[in-house]
Design an enzyme around this catalytic site. Structure first.
Site, mmCIF file in Angstrom:
data_model
loop_
_atom_site.group_PDB
_atom_site.id
_atom_site.type_symbol
_atom_site.label_atom_id
_atom_site.label_comp_id
_atom_site.label_asym_id
_atom_site.label_seq_id
_atom_site.Cartn_x
_atom_site.Cartn_y
_atom_site.Cartn_z
ATOM 1 N N ALA A 78 34.245 43.092 39.762
ATOM 2 C CA ALA A 78 34.318 44.539 39.960
ATOM 3 C C ALA A 78 35.682 45.028 39.506
ATOM 4 C CB ALA A 78 34.115 44.855 41.438
ATOM 5 N N GLY B 216 32.203 39.708 40.963
ATOM 6 C CA GLY B 216 30.969 40.366 40.526
ATOM 7 C C GLY B 216 30.460 39.867 39.183
ATOM 8 N N GLU C 29 28.590 36.788 40.160
ATOM 9 C CA GLU C 29 27.376 37.250 40.859
ATOM 10 C C GLU C 29 26.343 37.783 39.867
ATOM 11 O OE1 GLU C 29 29.896 39.645 43.499
ATOM 12 O OE2 GLU C 29 28.913 38.664 45.177
ATOM 13 N N GLU D 15 36.923 36.823 45.807
ATOM 14 C CA GLU D 15 37.013 38.100 46.526
ATOM 15 C C GLU D 15 37.909 38.042 47.759
ATOM 16 O OE1 GLU D 15 34.188 37.080 45.081
ATOM 17 O OE2 GLU D 15 32.933 38.775 44.495
HETATM 18 N N1 CO8 Z 1 39.460 44.804 37.574
HETATM 19 C C1 CO8 Z 1 40.308 45.600 36.893
HETATM 20 N N2 CO8 Z 1 41.162 45.159 35.932
HETATM 21 C C2 CO8 Z 1 41.122 43.847 35.638
HETATM 22 C C3 CO8 Z 1 40.255 42.951 36.293
HETATM 23 C C4 CO8 Z 1 39.388 43.480 37.313
HETATM 24 N N3 CO8 Z 1 38.503 42.722 37.976
HETATM 25 N N4 CO8 Z 1 40.457 41.707 35.796
HETATM 26 C C5 CO8 Z 1 41.409 41.826 34.843
HETATM 27 N N5 CO8 Z 1 41.811 43.108 34.754
HETATM 28 C C6 CO8 Z 1 42.830 43.668 33.857
HETATM 29 C C7 CO8 Z 1 44.236 43.319 34.315
HETATM 30 O O1 CO8 Z 1 44.669 44.218 35.314
HETATM 31 C C8 CO8 Z 1 45.002 43.433 33.024
HETATM 32 O O2 CO8 Z 1 45.243 44.806 32.783
HETATM 33 P P1 CO8 Z 1 46.679 45.272 32.139
HETATM 34 O O3 CO8 Z 1 46.660 44.697 30.747
HETATM 35 O O4 CO8 Z 1 46.569 46.752 32.171
HETATM 36 O O5 CO8 Z 1 47.711 44.679 33.006
HETATM 37 C C9 CO8 Z 1 44.001 42.951 31.970
HETATM 38 O O6 CO8 Z 1 42.713 43.050 32.590
HETATM 39 C C10 CO8 Z 1 44.196 41.522 31.560
HETATM 40 O O7 CO8 Z 1 44.261 40.755 32.727
HETATM 41 P P2 CO8 Z 1 45.276 39.523 32.890
HETATM 42 O O8 CO8 Z 1 46.574 39.861 32.247
HETATM 43 O O9 CO8 Z 1 45.289 39.156 34.332
HETATM 44 O O10 CO8 Z 1 44.517 38.447 31.992
HETATM 45 P P3 CO8 Z 1 44.512 36.870 32.114
HETATM 46 O O11 CO8 Z 1 43.767 36.365 30.931
HETATM 47 O O12 CO8 Z 1 45.887 36.352 32.376
HETATM 48 O O13 CO8 Z 1 43.654 36.573 33.454
HETATM 49 C C11 CO8 Z 1 41.767 36.817 34.929
HETATM 50 C C12 CO8 Z 1 42.304 36.864 33.475
HETATM 51 C C13 CO8 Z 1 41.887 35.407 35.498
HETATM 52 C C14 CO8 Z 1 40.310 37.246 34.850
HETATM 53 C C15 CO8 Z 1 42.585 37.770 35.823
HETATM 54 O O14 CO8 Z 1 42.682 39.026 35.187
HETATM 55 C C16 CO8 Z 1 42.001 37.981 37.191
HETATM 56 O O15 CO8 Z 1 42.197 37.182 38.071
HETATM 57 N N6 CO8 Z 1 41.258 39.115 37.376
HETATM 58 C C17 CO8 Z 1 40.696 39.474 38.655
HETATM 59 C C18 CO8 Z 1 39.520 38.596 39.013
HETATM 60 C C19 CO8 Z 1 38.956 38.969 40.375
HETATM 61 O O16 CO8 Z 1 39.613 38.936 41.378
HETATM 62 N N7 CO8 Z 1 37.654 39.340 40.397
HETATM 63 C C20 CO8 Z 1 36.963 39.734 41.595
HETATM 64 C C21 CO8 Z 1 36.988 41.218 41.709
HETATM 65 S S1 CO8 Z 1 36.253 41.761 43.238
HETATM 66 C C22 CO8 Z 1 34.599 41.711 42.951
HETATM 67 O O17 CO8 Z 1 34.138 41.368 41.900
HETATM 68 C C23 CO8 Z 1 33.730 42.160 44.097
HETATM 69 C C24 CO8 Z 1 32.243 42.178 43.745
HETATM 70 C C25 CO8 Z 1 31.443 42.690 44.905
HETATM 71 C C26 CO8 Z 1 31.725 44.160 45.099
HETATM 72 C C27 CO8 Z 1 30.811 44.794 46.089
HETATM 73 C C28 CO8 Z 1 31.402 46.212 46.454
HETATM 74 C C29 CO8 Z 1 30.748 46.902 47.607
#
Ligand code: CO8
Length: 264
Positions: free
Chosen positions: A72, A115, A118, A138
């Protein structure tokens, strides 16, 4: 054999060819994070794929080579209010994918987190490459996997492994995902395309009614008692036995030729 897809999408890309509907999640600059706009577009694309009779298989993949989907959109999540969790949202969309009447395949070549994982789990088949990374991180954000993750992961890999992955947030590679049953296939990135084509070719040949009934029997039967599930299987078979496609499929075997299913 090629239909022009509608091109009104902003964050996904659609390609339709030879019975395959490719839905490409396309926000590589945020690792294909799934914001509300993206979810709405995926929802619309599902309807498009469902209504197109030529389409037999739906493939979901991520653009950019680094990520299937990083979950998400965390910026939108930051602003989310408690009761917003009650709207169908991401969980509802993934149920729609699980109940999709055609075969769904997730092609994971990079991060499938939260997500994103998922979403892959809501598909019928998952193909992972050597670049795949699966995880439900999460809890790091103070929330829980809320788009089916607590349920589908446990059903796919067992409660013990699911609890480990969810509670530690451990991210696993494609090889481990295949070993524990989270992914069906594990291939090198270079073989991903041919593997997808090979699997798609197999499922495309099946009768659409039988596909739908088999999916329904497995998915719905899994969550009810065995006796009722077996009855559901019998009733589904009764429907299949009444189709022209069953006449065609059995006759084709007897006549030693390929079946030409008509979806009736
Ligand atoms: N949301 C928003 N932005 C994101 C996300 C995300 N999930 N993932 C990456 N980005 C953005 C970063 O903020 C970054 O932006 P910027 O260039 O502006 O700084 C850009 O993408 C690149 O990211 P990284 O520099 O971190 O890239 P890396 O290659 O080093 O790392 C990763 C990639 C490992 C994917 C890392 O970005 C990461 O850990 N992302 C988050 C992963 C995460 O925690 N996902 C779970 C999210 S919560 C969820 O999915 C809940 C689902 C259920 C919801 C139900 C709601 C009711």
């Amino acid at each position: 054999n090629t239909t022009e897809p509608s091109n009104h999408y902003e964050c996904i890309e659609i390609k339709i060819e030879k019975g395959i509907f490719r839905l490409i999640i396309n926000r590589p600059e945020v690792r294909n994070a799934l914001d509300n706009n993206m979810l709405a577009e995926i929802d619309t694309a599902l309807d498009e794929a469902k209504q197109n009779d030529e389409v037999k298989v739906l493939i979901i993949e991520g653009a950019g080579g680094k990520s299937f989907a990083a979950g998400a959109d965390i910026k939108q999540l930051h602003a989310r209010k408690p009761l917003e969790a009650l709207i169908p949202g991401m969980q509802g969309l993934y149920s729609k994918i699980e109940n999709f009447p055609k075969v769904t395949i997730a092609v994971v070549n990079g991060y499938a987190l939260g997500g994103g994982c998922e979403l892959a789990m809501a598909c019928d088949i998952r193909i992972a490459s050597n670049k795949a990374k699966f995880g439900l991180p999460e809890l790091n954000l103070g929330i829980i996997p809320g788009a089916g993750g607590t349920q589908r992961l446990a059903r796919l890999v067992g409660k013990s492994r699911a609890l480990d992955m969810i509670l530690t947030g451990r991210i696993i590679d494609g090889e481990e995902a295949e070993r524990i049953g989270l992914a069906n296939y594990y291939v090198h990135e270079e073989e991903l395309h041919s593997k997808v084509a090979e699997i798609a070719e197999k499922v495309i040949k099946k009768g659409p009614i039988a596909v739908q009934l088999a999916k329904y029997a497995v998915h719905k039967g899994f969550d009810i008692d065995t006796d009722t599930a077996l009855w559901l299987e019998k009733l589904s078979q009764a429907v299949a036995l009444g189709t022209e496609d069953k006449q065609e499929g059995t006759l084709a075997f007897i006549e030693k030729r390929e079946a030409n299913f008509k979806n009736r």
